[in-house]
Design a protein around this motif. Sequence first.
Motif, short mmCIF file in Angstrom:
data_model
loop_
_atom_site.label_atom_id
_atom_site.label_comp_id
_atom_site.label_asym_id
_atom_site.label_seq_id
_atom_site.Cartn_x
_atom_site.Cartn_y
_atom_site.Cartn_z
N VAL A 6 -3.34 -10.36 -7.12
CA VAL A 6 -3.00 -9.71 -6.07
C VAL A 6 -1.40 -9.04 -6.87
O VAL A 6 -0.45 -9.95 -7.19
N THR A 39 -5.80 -7.11 -5.00
CA THR A 39 -5.74 -6.99 -4.07
C THR A 39 -3.89 -6.25 -4.10
O THR A 39 -3.28 -6.87 -4.38
N ILE A 41 -0.27 -5.76 -2.25
CA ILE A 41 0.29 -5.94 -0.78
C ILE A 41 1.14 -4.93 -0.67
O ILE A 41 2.13 -4.85 -1.82
N PRO A 77 -7.58 1.41 -0.11
CA PRO A 77 -8.13 1.11 -1.13
C PRO A 77 -8.75 2.16 -1.90
O PRO A 77 -9.31 3.00 -1.83
N ARG A 96 -8.30 -4.04 -2.13
CA ARG A 96 -7.96 -3.79 -0.65
C ARG A 96 -6.36 -3.60 -0.89
O ARG A 96 -6.08 -3.91 -1.76
N LEU A 97 -6.29 -3.48 0.29
CA LEU A 97 -4.47 -2.87 0.19
C LEU A 97 -4.16 -3.24 2.20
O LEU A 97 -4.50 -3.01 2.74
N HIS A 98 -2.83 -3.60 2.00
CA HIS A 98 -2.16 -4.48 2.58
C HIS A 98 -0.82 -3.83 3.35
O HIS A 98 -0.36 -4.22 2.20
N ILE A 99 -0.75 -3.71 4.08
CA ILE A 99 1.03 -2.58 4.41
C ILE A 99 1.92 -3.44 5.01
O ILE A 99 1.20 -3.98 6.76
N VAL A 100 2.75 -3.84 4.66
CA VAL A 100 3.63 -5.19 5.54
C VAL A 100 4.73 -4.05 5.78
O VAL A 100 5.14 -3.84 5.45
#
Length: 107
Positions: A6, A39, A41, A77, A96-100
């Motif tokens: 990650v 992954t 973030i 992604p 996987r790509l997560h944006i906060v």
Amino acid sequence: EANDAVSVQHAFAAIAETGTLMLPSAPERPTTLNLLPDTAIVVLRAERLVGAYEEAWDLLRNELGAMPRNVMLVTGPSRSADIEQALELGAHGPRRLHIVLVDDAAA
């Protein structure tokens, strides 16, 4: 590190028109963060969300003065169907790509 699962980093800007993150390289933002982990973030300040690509490039030029060595534009992604038209996730970057999204004005 090459075997980290990650990565966490901050985005310089994001383009609403296409849902794209702008990630220029810098000593505190190496390009390997965008390519090696499964992954990613990415933390994005709400004030750094612009409408169009031109606005993001103007922001980059105005704040950095000179172009960085590399600017990655990430829209989701990594995926590719180059080989036998079979969809492969993570071929050229994170699966996987997560944006906060952080809104400082709301605090």
